[in-house]
Design a protein around this motif. Structure first.
Motif, PDB file in Angstrom:
ATOM      1  N   ASN A   1       0.846  -1.191   0.000  1.00 39.86           N
ATOM      2  CA  ASN A   1       0.000   0.000   0.000  1.00 39.86           C
ATOM      3  C   ASN A   1       0.885   1.246   0.000  1.00 39.86           C
ATOM      4  O   ASN A   1       1.451   1.616   1.021  1.00 39.86           O
ATOM      5  CB  ASN A   1      -0.909  -0.007   1.244  1.00 39.86           C
ATOM      6  CG  ASN A   1      -1.803   1.225   1.306  1.00 39.86           C
ATOM      7  OD1 ASN A   1      -2.046   1.880   0.294  1.00 39.86           O
ATOM      8  ND2 ASN A   1      -2.290   1.543   2.489  1.00 39.86           N
ATOM      9  N   LEU A   2       0.992   1.882  -1.146  1.00 36.26           N
ATOM     10  CA  LEU A   2       1.787   3.106  -1.276  1.00 36.26           C
ATOM     11  C   LEU A   2       0.880   4.264  -1.683  1.00 36.26           C
ATOM     12  O   LEU A   2       1.175   5.032  -2.589  1.00 36.26           O
ATOM     13  CB  LEU A   2       2.913   2.906  -2.287  1.00 36.26           C
ATOM     14  CG  LEU A   2       3.932   1.828  -1.902  1.00 36.26           C
ATOM     15  CD1 LEU A   2       4.973   1.659  -2.995  1.00 36.26           C
ATOM     16  CD2 LEU A   2       4.599   2.160  -0.571  1.00 36.26           C
ATOM     17  N   SER A   3      -0.242   4.362  -0.985  1.00 33.47           N
ATOM     18  CA  SER A   3      -1.204   5.426  -1.241  1.00 33.47           C
ATOM     19  C   SER A   3      -0.618   6.771  -0.813  1.00 33.47           C
ATOM     20  O   SER A   3       0.352   6.832  -0.053  1.00 33.47           O
ATOM     21  CB  SER A   3      -2.487   5.161  -0.458  1.00 33.47           C
ATOM     22  OG  SER A   3      -2.222   5.235   0.941  1.00 33.47           O
ATOM     23  N   PRO A   4      -1.184   7.894  -1.284  1.00 36.39           N
ATOM     24  CA  PRO A   4      -0.699   9.210  -0.860  1.00 36.39           C
ATOM     25  C   PRO A   4      -0.674   9.378   0.658  1.00 36.39           C
ATOM     26  O   PRO A   4       0.227  10.025   1.204  1.00 36.39           O
ATOM     27  CB  PRO A   4      -1.693  10.178  -1.521  1.00 36.39           C
ATOM     28  CG  PRO A   4      -2.184   9.439  -2.733  1.00 36.39           C
ATOM     29  CD  PRO A   4      -2.236   7.995  -2.316  1.00 36.39           C
ATOM     30  N   GLN A   5      -1.640   8.796   1.335  1.00 37.77           N
ATOM     31  CA  GLN A   5      -1.703   8.884   2.799  1.00 37.77           C
ATOM     32  C   GLN A   5      -0.467   8.254   3.439  1.00 37.77           C
ATOM     33  O   GLN A   5       0.149   8.808   4.351  1.00 37.77           O
ATOM     34  CB  GLN A   5      -2.973   8.170   3.271  1.00 37.77           C
ATOM     35  CG  GLN A   5      -3.302   8.322   4.729  1.00 37.77           C
ATOM     36  CD  GLN A   5      -4.618   7.622   5.045  1.00 37.77           C
ATOM     37  OE1 GLN A   5      -4.884   6.513   4.592  1.00 37.77           O
ATOM     38  NE2 GLN A   5      -5.453   8.275   5.826  1.00 37.77           N
TER      39      GLN A   5
END
Length: 399
Positions: A81-85
């Motif tokens: 998970n490399l989401s912006p968050q």
């Protein structure tokens, strides 16, 4: 993508059922993972409520990401998970001068989540062969997911650090941290490195936003507006995180200052010299921590507003007992009764001034005060200090 062997249809269905159950009531898992991760994280991060909140949100996002993927395709490969968050939190790690050892908290969260998943797995089947396959598949899935997430964040940290090295922010942050930690650096040397004179007076501020759309330019503009309101040309600033800025300027801020929309500001005391620079900042951080427990419509507060509450909040168990004993039934009464009595005491027991502060009619205030007095376990007369402090604690820390 690594080679991935699909589970048997029966085990795939068990994984899907487990993921559904996890998402139906995730609070228990979230609470345990959050507590373990925050306990294992560097104090420099978790003492900042904005970053602590971002870490908690990232924990939740990772759990939800994995569970939702296993509802769609049970037992299939789940990429990191490399989401912006998640990436914003990694940038905050770099901006605080920390290295990638802070990512160890992801492993701590993984271990807690795995233990709870095993307990859930044992409730899904009693067949040894099914249980063995279920645990084998999900162990590989969870560990691969966390490994790829951590590896991706580590790469980003390295890129961010390369961009940061040699810039003014890196030197500012290093010097500010030396001052805040009480390191043996002289005032002259620190002033030269910061290009900010430390000999005079300082008022510190933490300027932050809880909206995802907020950027550094918005925070910088708010900090400069704050400084101009205090009579300074501009603020001395350090980027604290993707949504927060530390600022200092040389004068107190007028109470009439209104922060821009979506911006919240916590102010420290005004103090002199390098120790004043440090003390004011620590006071601003204490104010910010309390503001995080209040509604967002409270957008500006100073340490003078919260000093007694900040001292009381260091022992929340005894503080709660003090509030209950002092307020009695008023502690669980309508909030407007508590707020009216709080403002009345702040306004030196003047109903007229309290009415103006509350934008209410004086008779309305008198009626609420009479009801509030009836709920107190002891008369207000002679106990105004204790009742006022208890009401301030409830106002800032909640019920």
């Amino acid at each position: 993508m690594p080679t991935w062997e699909a589970p048997s249809p029966r085990v795939a269905e068990l994984i899907r059922q487990g993921a559904v159950l996890l998402l139906e009531q995730p609070a228990g898992l979230f609470d345990q993972v959050d507590a373990a991760v925050l306990d294992a994280s560097p104090s420099r991060l978790v003492e900042d409520p904005a970053i602590a909140a971002a870490a908690v949100a990232t924990n939740h996002a990772n759990v939800l990401h994995w569970a939702q993927a296993n509802i769609r395709k049970p037992g299939a490969y789940v990429p990191g998970n490399l989401s912006p968050q998640v990436l914003d939190l990694a940038r905050d790690v770099v901006r605080r001068g920390l290295d990638d050892t802070s990512l160890n908290s992801y492993r701590v969260g993984q271990n807690v989540a795995w233990r709870l998943w095993m307990q859930l797995a044992f409730s899904l089947t009693t067949d040894p062969a099914e249980l063995r396959e279920l645990l084998d598949v999900t162990a590989r899935s969870i560990f691969t997911f966390v490994d790829e997430t951590v590896d991706g964040i580590r790469e980003l940290i390295e890129r961010e650090r390369e961009e940061l090295v040699g810039g003014t922010h890196a030197e500012r942050l290093e010097t500010v941290n030396l001052i805040l930690e009480g390191a043996p650096i002289t005032r002259t040397r620190a002033s030269e490195r910061l290009r900010y004179e430390l000999a005079g007076e300082h008022t510190a501020a933490v300027v932050w936003t809880e909206d995802e759309g907020g950027g550094q330019s918005v925070l910088e503009s708010a900090a400069d507006a704050l400084a101009r309101a205090a009579g300074a040309r501009r603020a001395f600033t350090v980027v604290a995180s993707t949504r927060a800025l530390w600022a200092w300027f040389a004068a107190p801020v007028p109470a009439s200052f209104a922060p821009p929309p979506s911006i919240r500001i916590a102010l420290g005391t005004t103090a002199s010299g390098m120790e004043g620079f440090r003390r004011s900042h620590l006071d601003a951080l204490a104010t910010q921590r309390l503001m995080h427990r209040t509604p967002r419509d409270l957008r500006l507060a100073s340490y003078q507003d919260v000093q007694l509450v900040a001292l009381s909040a260091q022992d929340e168990e005894n503080t709660a007992e003090f509030v209950s004993r002092t307020l009695g039934r008023l502690a669980s009464a309508e909030p407007e009764l508590r707020e009216t009595l709080r403002v009345y005491i702040r306004e030196e027991f003047s109903a007229s001034r309290a009415a103006r502060a509350l934008f209410a009619h004086r008779n309305t205030v008198l009626n609420r005060l009479a009801r509030a007095r009836d709920l107190l376990p002891t008369p207000l007369e002679g106990h105004g200090l204790q009742v006022g402090l208890a009401l301030e604690i409830v106002h800032w820390l909640g019920d």
